[in-house]
Design an enzyme around this catalytic site. Structure first.
Site, PDB file in Angstrom:
ATOM      1  N   HIS A  99     -60.055 -67.122 -38.543  1.00  0.00           N
ATOM      2  CA  HIS A  99     -61.501 -66.996 -38.712  1.00  0.00           C
ATOM      3  C   HIS A  99     -62.160 -68.247 -39.296  1.00  0.00           C
ATOM      4  O   HIS A  99     -63.388 -68.313 -39.361  1.00  0.00           O
ATOM      5  CB  HIS A  99     -61.831 -65.754 -39.558  1.00  0.00           C
ATOM      6  CG  HIS A  99     -63.002 -64.973 -39.051  1.00  0.00           C
ATOM      7  ND1 HIS A  99     -63.231 -63.655 -39.382  1.00  0.00           N
ATOM      8  CD2 HIS A  99     -64.033 -65.328 -38.241  1.00  0.00           C
ATOM      9  CE1 HIS A  99     -64.356 -63.250 -38.796  1.00  0.00           C
ATOM     10  NE2 HIS A  99     -64.855 -64.235 -38.098  1.00  0.00           N
ATOM     11  N   ASP A 127     -65.357 -57.130 -39.757  1.00  0.00           N
ATOM     12  CA  ASP A 127     -64.159 -57.670 -40.413  1.00  0.00           C
ATOM     13  C   ASP A 127     -63.723 -56.746 -41.545  1.00  0.00           C
ATOM     14  O   ASP A 127     -64.563 -56.169 -42.239  1.00  0.00           O
ATOM     15  CB  ASP A 127     -64.545 -59.046 -40.998  1.00  0.00           C
ATOM     16  CG  ASP A 127     -63.365 -59.955 -41.294  1.00  0.00           C
ATOM     17  OD1 ASP A 127     -62.327 -59.451 -41.756  1.00  0.00           O
ATOM     18  OD2 ASP A 127     -63.506 -61.174 -41.087  1.00  0.00           O
ATOM     19  N   HIS A 129     -62.375 -57.991 -44.052  1.00  0.00           N
ATOM     20  CA  HIS A 129     -62.534 -58.878 -45.207  1.00  0.00           C
ATOM     21  C   HIS A 129     -63.949 -59.461 -45.228  1.00  0.00           C
ATOM     22  O   HIS A 129     -64.673 -59.382 -44.237  1.00  0.00           O
ATOM     23  CB  HIS A 129     -61.510 -60.016 -45.119  1.00  0.00           C
ATOM     24  CG  HIS A 129     -60.102 -59.536 -44.920  1.00  0.00           C
ATOM     25  ND1 HIS A 129     -59.554 -59.382 -43.666  1.00  0.00           N
ATOM     26  CD2 HIS A 129     -59.177 -59.141 -45.807  1.00  0.00           C
ATOM     27  CE1 HIS A 129     -58.317 -58.912 -43.796  1.00  0.00           C
ATOM     28  NE2 HIS A 129     -58.045 -58.754 -45.082  1.00  0.00           N
ATOM     29  N   ASP A 131     -64.514 -62.795 -46.114  1.00  0.00           N
ATOM     30  CA  ASP A 131     -64.437 -64.231 -45.824  1.00  0.00           C
ATOM     31  C   ASP A 131     -65.519 -64.982 -46.597  1.00  0.00           C
ATOM     32  O   ASP A 131     -66.149 -65.915 -46.095  1.00  0.00           O
ATOM     33  CB  ASP A 131     -64.525 -64.496 -44.306  1.00  0.00           C
ATOM     34  CG  ASP A 131     -63.387 -63.819 -43.545  1.00  0.00           C
ATOM     35  OD1 ASP A 131     -62.430 -63.345 -44.192  1.00  0.00           O
ATOM     36  OD2 ASP A 131     -63.448 -63.747 -42.307  1.00  0.00           O
ATOM     37  N   HIS A 144     -59.656 -69.437 -43.869  1.00  0.00           N
ATOM     38  CA  HIS A 144     -60.227 -68.317 -43.098  1.00  0.00           C
ATOM     39  C   HIS A 144     -60.855 -67.256 -44.014  1.00  0.00           C
ATOM     40  O   HIS A 144     -61.623 -66.426 -43.541  1.00  0.00           O
ATOM     41  CB  HIS A 144     -59.214 -67.700 -42.118  1.00  0.00           C
ATOM     42  CG  HIS A 144     -58.142 -66.854 -42.732  1.00  0.00           C
ATOM     43  ND1 HIS A 144     -57.424 -65.919 -42.007  1.00  0.00           N
ATOM     44  CD2 HIS A 144     -57.646 -66.801 -43.993  1.00  0.00           C
ATOM     45  CE1 HIS A 144     -56.539 -65.328 -42.799  1.00  0.00           C
ATOM     46  NE2 HIS A 144     -56.646 -65.853 -43.996  1.00  0.00           N
ATOM     47  N   ASP A 231     -63.609 -59.973 -35.968  1.00  0.00           N
ATOM     48  CA  ASP A 231     -62.229 -60.125 -36.416  1.00  0.00           C
ATOM     49  C   ASP A 231     -61.529 -58.821 -36.014  1.00  0.00           C
ATOM     50  O   ASP A 231     -61.979 -57.733 -36.396  1.00  0.00           O
ATOM     51  CB  ASP A 231     -62.231 -60.317 -37.948  1.00  0.00           C
ATOM     52  CG  ASP A 231     -60.869 -60.679 -38.505  1.00  0.00           C
ATOM     53  OD1 ASP A 231     -59.863 -60.124 -38.027  1.00  0.00           O
ATOM     54  OD2 ASP A 231     -60.818 -61.493 -39.453  1.00  0.00           O
ATOM     55  N   ASP A 233     -59.164 -57.361 -37.069  1.00  0.00           N
ATOM     56  CA  ASP A 233     -58.711 -56.507 -38.168  1.00  0.00           C
ATOM     57  C   ASP A 233     -59.787 -55.509 -38.595  1.00  0.00           C
ATOM     58  O   ASP A 233     -59.542 -54.656 -39.451  1.00  0.00           O
ATOM     59  CB  ASP A 233     -58.154 -57.306 -39.344  1.00  0.00           C
ATOM     60  CG  ASP A 233     -59.198 -58.100 -40.122  1.00  0.00           C
ATOM     61  OD1 ASP A 233     -60.391 -57.768 -40.075  1.00  0.00           O
ATOM     62  OD2 ASP A 233     -58.800 -59.072 -40.802  1.00  0.00           O
ATOM     63  N   GLU A 276     -58.455 -63.835 -34.773  1.00  0.00           N
ATOM     64  CA  GLU A 276     -57.339 -63.265 -35.547  1.00  0.00           C
ATOM     65  C   GLU A 276     -56.394 -62.370 -34.746  1.00  0.00           C
ATOM     66  O   GLU A 276     -55.669 -61.560 -35.319  1.00  0.00           O
ATOM     67  CB  GLU A 276     -57.848 -62.523 -36.800  1.00  0.00           C
ATOM     68  CG  GLU A 276     -58.602 -63.426 -37.795  1.00  0.00           C
ATOM     69  CD  GLU A 276     -57.710 -64.248 -38.751  1.00  0.00           C
ATOM     70  OE1 GLU A 276     -56.481 -64.030 -38.749  1.00  0.00           O
ATOM     71  OE2 GLU A 276     -58.273 -65.115 -39.468  1.00  0.00           O
TER      72      GLU A 276
HETATM   73 MN   LIG Z   1     -62.082 -62.575 -40.954  1.00  0.00          MN
END
Ligand SMILES: [Mn+2]
Length: 304
Positions: A99, A127, A129, A131, A144, A231, A233, A276
């Protein structure tokens, strides 16, 4: 109707701890991306990959911003390609890679928009996360985990001019699907004005209400277009096992499709980035295939 799409691959994994996401662009292409986009009646041009070095051939420079100069070089090449795509009225479709490449994508969009126009854009960041770390607060040193903060105006020390001071206004950024934020990152997010719609929000009000809110805020109530950064994830590891940093408790397969369908229906998406995908952790390319499916939903594929 989506305009002409330009695919740009970025086989970079220097922004992440674990190797493998450098193979993401190949895996997504192998899952039939171009052909399937064309079957929707879209015009597609694949511009190949941006060159990226591999970790084995270079050194970590700063422990709190690993491989900084190399990530910056790759992001610079990417930003030029994205800017030319935006300038010529096309829709860039950037395939990661980790990312950290978003720093290049977002700078490219900012640079591609004519300085004379009043055009602006917001970002929906799907995402697990945030980031939103910086080298001063990062627990890992992996870029990332910092890319969104850099693009939102906190990167000028590490991405000095000619990089844009700020590629996107934090008040036009909405993170959707977050479920793993570092303590100092949480503080940084709160003071930045970035909106975070977490998995907990999705549990409570549903993906439809969350995405409606996200689209409204990122587009300033329809006044500007939206860049979408997906992303993989975001999706629960049961459906997306092959990602850089899996976190349980993610969006379901259908929730992810709904999010992308709503983005298409808004008519506001100006560009898309999908990152990712890690083929080493994947099961028979299922995550790359999911990435292609989600791209198709964002580009207008419907069940009927
Ligand atoms: Mn990310």
């Amino acid at each position: 109707m989506v305009g002409q799409i330009e695919i740009i691959g970025v086989p970079l994994d220097l922004g992440a701890d674990r190797r493998g996401v450098d193979m993401g662009p190949s895996a997504i292409r192998y899952a039939g991306l171009s052909v399937k986009l064309k079957s929707l009646g879209l015009r597609v041009e694949d511009r190949g990959n941006v060159d990226a070095p591999i970790a084995e051939a270079i050194d970590i420079e700063l422990p709190n911003a690993k491989y900084l100069s190399k990530v910056r070089d790759v992001c610079l090449s990417l930003s030029k390609k994205v800017a030319s795509s935006v300038r010529t009225g096309k829709v860039p479709l950037v395939l990661g890679g980790d990312h950290s490449i978003a720093i290049g994508t977002l700078a490219g969009i900012r640079n591609g928009i004519s300085k004379e126009s009043s055009e602006d854009f917001g970002v929906i960041w799907l995402d697990a996360h945030g980031d939103f770390n910086t080298p001063d607060i990062t627990p890992s040193g992996n870029i990332h985990g910092m890319s969104l903060a850099f693009a939102a105006g906190q990167g000028s020390k590490w991405f000095p001019p000619p990089w844009p001071k700020r590629s996107v206004d934090p008040k036009k950024i909405v993170i959707v699907g977050a479920r793993q934020l570092d303590p100092k990152e949480q503080v940084n997010l709160k003071k930045s004005g970035v909106k975070v719609l977490s998995m907990s929000d999705i549990d409570r009000v549903g993906m439809m209400a969350v995405m409606k809110d996200a689209i409204n805020d990122a587009s300033d109530n329809g006044n500007n277009k939206i860049h979408v950064s997906l992303d993989l994830d975001l999706v629960d590891p049961s459906d997306a096992p092959g990602v850089g940093t899996p976190v349980r408790g993610g969006a379901t397969y259908r929730e992810a499709h709904l999010a992308m369908e709503m983005i298409h229906e808004s008519g506001l998406m100006r560009s898309l980035e999908v990152v990712e995908v890690n083929p080493i952790l994947d099961q028979q390319n299922a995550t790359a295939e999911l990435a292609v499916e989600l791209i198709l939903s964002a580009m207008g594929k419907r069940i009927i």
